[in-house]
Design an enzyme around this catalytic site. Structure first.
Site, mmCIF file in Angstrom:
data_model
loop_
_atom_site.group_PDB
_atom_site.id
_atom_site.type_symbol
_atom_site.label_atom_id
_atom_site.label_comp_id
_atom_site.label_asym_id
_atom_site.label_seq_id
_atom_site.Cartn_x
_atom_site.Cartn_y
_atom_site.Cartn_z
ATOM 1 N N ASP A 60 -1.108 -0.740 -5.514
ATOM 2 C CA ASP A 60 -0.105 -1.184 -5.868
ATOM 3 C C ASP A 60 1.428 -0.620 -5.902
ATOM 4 O O ASP A 60 1.269 0.428 -6.897
ATOM 5 C CB ASP A 60 0.117 -1.903 -6.816
ATOM 6 C CG ASP A 60 1.448 -3.277 -6.512
ATOM 7 O OD1 ASP A 60 1.634 -3.232 -6.052
ATOM 8 O OD2 ASP A 60 1.245 -4.317 -7.515
ATOM 9 N N HIS A 103 4.994 2.718 2.804
ATOM 10 C CA HIS A 103 3.365 2.844 2.451
ATOM 11 C C HIS A 103 3.117 4.405 3.265
ATOM 12 O O HIS A 103 1.633 4.154 3.828
ATOM 13 C CB HIS A 103 3.647 1.296 3.849
ATOM 14 C CG HIS A 103 4.048 0.245 2.834
ATOM 15 N ND1 HIS A 103 3.154 -0.415 1.942
ATOM 16 C CD2 HIS A 103 4.952 -0.588 3.648
ATOM 17 C CE1 HIS A 103 4.331 -1.388 1.683
ATOM 18 N NE2 HIS A 103 4.800 -2.071 2.374
ATOM 19 N N LEU A 152 -20.183 8.532 1.689
ATOM 20 C CA LEU A 152 -19.501 8.230 1.323
ATOM 21 C C LEU A 152 -19.313 6.413 2.061
ATOM 22 O O LEU A 152 -18.725 6.867 3.336
ATOM 23 C CB LEU A 152 -17.769 8.045 1.103
ATOM 24 C CG LEU A 152 -16.477 7.310 0.532
ATOM 25 C CD1 LEU A 152 -17.287 6.972 -1.147
ATOM 26 C CD2 LEU A 152 -15.380 7.681 1.103
#
Ligand code: FPP
Length: 254
Positions: free
Chosen positions: A14, A31, A125
């Site tokens: 955020d 962004h 991962l």
């Protein structure tokens, strides 16, 4: 410090918009920088041996943002997957998503499917993007699917337990997150992994996501290592002290 093993880390990335505003730039600038940070953190988590990493990249509520910003975020996702899939394979990272794929542009769905297929053999991962994701929607859909299984006779009412319900969630079979990090100073879940977060630890930092670094990640992991997790039961220390003080019928703490 010895880091406590952590199987699943989830992050609410955020603060991109605020970061850009502070620099007097358009929100999308945040962004773009946020994506670079995400790339780095994905690599860091992979090299740290974390097994699952879920990133909250786009919520169901984000569809209500101005159309230009939504299109920009879809473009970021498209480009990230097109450019990064070969790197994901190199790093042995398996990619998947949770969320409502039906609302995504068709070509984005195709790109997501291609990346999932191309990385399906990877054993390092497991990277999960929560895209067009809302936990209340996910739980509602799970309840509908469970109801259908009951009506079709594939499941009996007595067999419904939290473990069985969990299997109807889109996150299944990824285990619940051990730690959820949220950047930017906000201290809420914002419709993210509500069911799965029942016993997660939380780490909040004022850092805005585009300023988040590996050092910040390590601080969060250090903090997690110091937590005493009891899952509604008794911690190891408490258990020992209860045994020593036998006769005490003190029970669980939360
Ligand atoms: C929250 O910042 C962030 C988002 C809604 C999008 C998160 C997306 C990225 C970091 C890029 C996607 C990453 C990849 C790897 C594809 P905000 O816009 O809500 O910021 P604000 O709260 O300051 O307005």
């Amino acid at each position: 410090m010895n880091l406590k093993p952590l199987e699943h880390l989830a992050i609410i990335m955020d603060g991109n918009g605020r970061w850009a505003s502070l620099k007097r730039k358009p929100r999308v600038y945040g962004h773009v920088k946020g994506t670079k940070v995400a790339k780095q953190i994905i690599t860091d988590c992979s090299r740290l041996g974390i097994k699952h990493l879920t990133l909250y990249a786009f919520s169901t509520e984000n569809w209500f943002r101005p159309q230009a910003e939504v299109s920009f975020l879809m473009n970021i996702l498209r480009r990230y997957l097109k450019r990064e899939t070969s790197n994901l394979i190199k790093e042995n990272i398996k990619f998947s998503i949770i969320g409502d794929m039906n609302r995504l542009p068709k070509d984005v769905v195709e790109t997501v499917k291609e990346s999932m297929l191309a990385t399906s053999h990877c054993t390092g991962l497991h990277l999960v993007f929560a895209i067009s994701y809302g936990s209340q929607q996910e739980i509602t859909q799970a309840a509908k699917n469970l109801g259908k299984a009951l009506l079709d006779g594939n499941l009996k009412l007595d067999e419904v337990t939290p473990e069985v319900f969990n299997r109807f969630l889109s996150s299944y079979p990824t285990p619940a997150p051990d730690l959820i990090i949220r950047t930017s100073g906000e201290k809420r879940l914002s419709n993210f992994l509500l069911w799965q977060a029942a016993y997660s630890e939380f780490y909040f930092t004022d850092k805005l996501w585009p300023d988040f670094t590996k050092d910040d990640l390590m601080q969060a992991l250090d903090s997690f290592s110091l937590r005493k997790r009891r899952f509604g039961g008794v911690s190891e220390n408490l258990e020992n002290s209860l045994e020593l003080n036998s006769g005490s019928n003190e029970v669980a703490t939360h």
